[in-house]
Design an enzyme around this catalytic site. Structure first.
Site, mmCIF file in Angstrom:
data_model
loop_
_atom_site.group_PDB
_atom_site.id
_atom_site.type_symbol
_atom_site.label_atom_id
_atom_site.label_comp_id
_atom_site.label_asym_id
_atom_site.label_seq_id
_atom_site.Cartn_x
_atom_site.Cartn_y
_atom_site.Cartn_z
ATOM 1 N N TYR A 182 -17.214 -47.443 0.095
ATOM 2 C CA TYR A 182 -16.551 -48.773 -0.155
ATOM 3 C C TYR A 182 -17.708 -49.531 -0.875
ATOM 4 O O TYR A 182 -17.602 -50.167 -1.857
ATOM 5 C CB TYR A 182 -16.033 -49.407 1.122
ATOM 6 N N PHE A 206 -9.107 -62.147 -28.790
ATOM 7 C CA PHE A 206 -7.834 -61.192 -28.344
ATOM 8 C C PHE A 206 -6.658 -61.652 -27.559
ATOM 9 O O PHE A 206 -7.018 -62.562 -26.944
ATOM 10 C CB PHE A 206 -8.404 -59.942 -27.793
ATOM 11 N N ASP A 207 -5.615 -61.135 -27.503
ATOM 12 C CA ASP A 207 -4.401 -61.881 -26.989
ATOM 13 C C ASP A 207 -4.901 -62.199 -25.518
ATOM 14 O O ASP A 207 -4.465 -63.088 -24.836
ATOM 15 C CB ASP A 207 -3.256 -60.784 -26.603
ATOM 16 N N ALA A 226 -15.554 -54.936 -26.617
ATOM 17 C CA ALA A 226 -14.564 -53.449 -26.312
ATOM 18 C C ALA A 226 -15.206 -52.320 -27.199
ATOM 19 O O ALA A 226 -14.839 -51.366 -26.770
ATOM 20 C CB ALA A 226 -13.060 -53.631 -26.484
ATOM 21 N N HIS A 272 6.774 -59.444 -27.525
ATOM 22 C CA HIS A 272 6.705 -58.410 -28.237
ATOM 23 C C HIS A 272 6.874 -57.074 -27.203
ATOM 24 O O HIS A 272 7.273 -56.216 -27.546
ATOM 25 C CB HIS A 272 5.519 -58.095 -29.086
ATOM 26 N N ASP A 284 -17.270 -60.235 -26.386
ATOM 27 C CA ASP A 284 -16.261 -59.328 -26.237
ATOM 28 C C ASP A 284 -16.410 -57.947 -26.598
ATOM 29 O O ASP A 284 -16.123 -57.748 -27.956
ATOM 30 C CB ASP A 284 -14.782 -59.837 -26.588
ATOM 31 N N LYS A 337 -12.074 -48.608 -24.513
ATOM 32 C CA LYS A 337 -12.256 -48.209 -25.800
ATOM 33 C C LYS A 337 -13.601 -47.481 -26.001
ATOM 34 O O LYS A 337 -13.588 -46.225 -25.775
ATOM 35 C CB LYS A 337 -12.152 -49.538 -26.924
HETATM 36 C C1 P71 Z 1 -5.621 -52.939 -27.964
HETATM 37 C C2 P71 Z 1 -6.019 -53.434 -26.625
HETATM 38 C C3 P71 Z 1 -5.116 -53.064 -25.491
HETATM 39 C C4 P71 Z 1 -3.718 -53.886 -25.455
HETATM 40 C C5 P71 Z 1 -3.930 -55.076 -24.646
HETATM 41 C C6 P71 Z 1 -2.768 -55.905 -24.712
HETATM 42 C C7 P71 Z 1 -1.765 -55.823 -25.344
HETATM 43 C C8 P71 Z 1 -1.679 -54.650 -26.446
HETATM 44 C C9 P71 Z 1 -2.872 -53.806 -26.230
HETATM 45 C C10 P71 Z 1 -7.566 -54.932 -25.517
HETATM 46 C C11 P71 Z 1 -8.601 -55.800 -25.710
HETATM 47 C C12 P71 Z 1 -9.609 -55.823 -26.690
HETATM 48 C C13 P71 Z 1 -10.574 -56.828 -27.030
HETATM 49 C C14 P71 Z 1 -11.262 -57.045 -28.162
HETATM 50 C C15 P71 Z 1 -9.985 -57.434 -24.654
HETATM 51 C C16 P71 Z 1 -8.871 -56.387 -24.401
HETATM 52 C C17 P71 Z 1 -8.333 -56.475 -23.103
HETATM 53 N N1 P71 Z 1 -7.075 -54.138 -26.547
HETATM 54 N N2 P71 Z 1 -10.795 -57.458 -25.817
HETATM 55 O O1 P71 Z 1 -6.328 -53.340 -28.879
HETATM 56 O O2 P71 Z 1 -9.008 -55.297 -27.929
HETATM 57 O O3 P71 Z 1 -8.755 -55.342 -22.666
HETATM 58 O O4 P71 Z 1 -6.433 -54.018 -22.339
HETATM 59 O O5 P71 Z 1 -8.815 -53.322 -21.100
HETATM 60 O O6 P71 Z 1 -7.508 -55.489 -20.249
HETATM 61 O O7 P71 Z 1 -4.766 -52.050 -28.039
HETATM 62 P P1 P71 Z 1 -7.784 -54.519 -21.426
#
Ligand code: P71
Length: 460
Positions: A72, A124-125, A217, A450, A215, A258
């Protein structure tokens, strides 16, 4: 024949895939409400929905899975992970999280007071959502060149420093919570940010007493582009470039799904600010888990520690980005309009240009994605007005500056033969675009529509 980088690996294990019949694809798409998110994965032949968590781990990472220490507290794998973060980024503090948005939900409320702005090249979203959940406001100040898909610029992800300065002066430095640089800039097409831009952003921020975060990724892909395109970096190693990039920031949030090449995982990295680390550490406990695991099992942390090192290997990156470029070139040769230059993780097809007869509120990129699925069983993802949603006040459909179909390439998963299938499918679709019809909602969710919306083709 074109020069193509061969895969710097051989294949030890395979996962069979197959293509269901055209008739079955038609049925599946109808059942899915013309929304590719609602397909089952076995209805998809080549899945280019995302590069997030879809990569193939190496034998070394799988071996790491077997040495998971599921204590843990104080797991060995946590120490391996934080030592790797120190080695790769030269950051003192590591907090694991379950994925990128986990890191965001822990860190952002510490950095933002109500009404403060977060400035980014492009949020990002999920980062935008977490800024807003922290009662902040997300502002995107990427350079204008990023919106012209046919114009070459080596670093289309750059923050517009003039606009940033103006914005800070207009709102007052006290009203800026932080600057977050998205590397690479996903929403602009996986476009990189130059070292010069990162350095100057940091200088500008320092002048105003504003903190800079990354950020992170796709940090390794960004470093690769710096090595390829920026003067003075051609002889530096990816590791040296990564260290310099991160030296200009105070910390990072990272979706490790990623460039960490794991199926699940995230990190908060903090350079040396102990006070910030202590605050983040106490928030991670109720939200993600004890600070030495933060939502991950020991084995996940081990795979990530190993993946972070593999992700910065030059030969791997050369092959990886070469594959994305390979698909981009095939499409360009066929005069399919794409975001240029091709980015790090995906080819972004300009559906607005390809389907000019379909208005933005009938979602041209979604129409194109559906047509490609019917043609060849390939699943891409819409990045356009369907994703953007409605104006919260007027409820009008917002018009996205670009209607893009993202063909996102998982790491180490598909071969260039698969890329040929994708290109061929899209070329076939191109020849009959004028027959394609716009879409209308049969069900529209209020937020993040979406993912679960249902649509149908509009009849004339
Ligand atoms: C991508 C994603 C994954 C995704 C997330 C939400 C809707 C559709 C697809 C995630 C990112 C990203 C950047 C720059 C933070 C996140 C969130 N991308 N920053 O491109 O590209 O990370 O998914 O691990 O929570 O398909 P998380």
């Amino acid at each position: 024949m074109k020069k193509v980088k061969p895969e710097p690996f051989k294949i030890k294990m395979v996962e069979p895939i197959s293509k269901i019949s055209r008739k079955k694809r038609e049925e599946a798409l109808k059942r899915a409400g013309y929304n590719l998110f609602s397909l089952n994965s076995d209805e998809v032949y080549i899945d280019l929905l995302t590069d997030s968590g879809t990569g193939a781990m190496s034998d070394n990472q799988w071996a790491g899975i077997m040495s998971g220490d599921e204590s843990y507290a104080g797991s060995n794998n946590f120490h391996n992970l934080s030592n790797t973060v120190k080695e790769v980024f030269d950051y003192d503090y590591t907090i694991p999280t379950h994925q990128g948005r986990g890191a965001e939900q822990v860190l952002f409320p510490i950095l933002l007071d109500e009404g403060q702005f977060a400035i980014s090249n492009m949020h990002f979203d999920t980062t935008k959502a977490h800024v807003e959940l922290s009662k902040g406001r997300a502002v995107n100040l990427v350079i204008d060149e990023s919106r012209d898909t046919s114009k070459y610029h080596p670093f289309k992800g750059n923050l517009d420093l003039e606009k940033t300065k103006e914005f800070i002066n207009e709102k007052g430095a006290d009203n800026i919570g932080f600057i977050i640089i998205t590397i690479t800039c996903n929403s602009a097409g996986g476009q990189p940010v130059s070292m010069k831009n990162i350095k100057e952003t940091s200088k500008l921020a320092k002048k105003y007493g504003i903190k800079v975060f990354m950020d992170a990724a796709r940090f390794a892909e960004n470093a690769y582009f710096i090595k390829q395109r920026e003067d003075g970096y051609e002889n530096k190693t990816i590791k040296e470039i990564v260290k310099e990039m991160f030296s200009y920031a105070e910390g990072f949030t990272m979706s490790a799904k990623k460039d960490g090449i794991v199926n699940m995982g995230g990190i908060i990295g903090i350079k040396n600010n102990k006070e910030l680390y202590t605050k983040a550490r106490s928030r991670v406990v109720p939200l993600e888990g004890f600070p030495t695991y933060g939502g991950l099992s020991g084995r996940d942390m081990e795979a990530l520690a190993r993946g972070l090192k593999e992700g910065i290997d030059f030969d791997y990156l050369d092959y990886r980005i070469g594959q994305v470029k390979y698909l981009g070139e095939k499409l360009k040769e066929a005069e399919i309009p794409i975001q240029e230059p091709v980015g790090g993780h995906a080819v972004f097809v300009n559906a607005g240009k390809m389907l000019p007869h379909i208005p933005y509120d009938q979602f041209p990129a979604q129409v194109l994605g559906n047509a490609l699925y019917l043609e060849s069983g390939v699943r891409g993802v819409e990045v356009g007005s369907l994703l953007l949603g409605r104006d919260p006040e007027t409820k009008e459909n917002l018009k996205s500056p670009l209607e893009l179909l993202r063909l996102t390439i998982p790491r180490r998963v598909y071969t260039n033969n698969h890329m040929d299938v994708v290109a061929k499918g899209l070329i076939k679709v191109k020849d009959k675009v004028d027959q394609l019809k716009g879409l209308e909602f049969t069900y529209e969710p209020e937020v993040l529509r979406h993912f679960t919306a249902r649509l149908k083709p509009i009849k004339e």
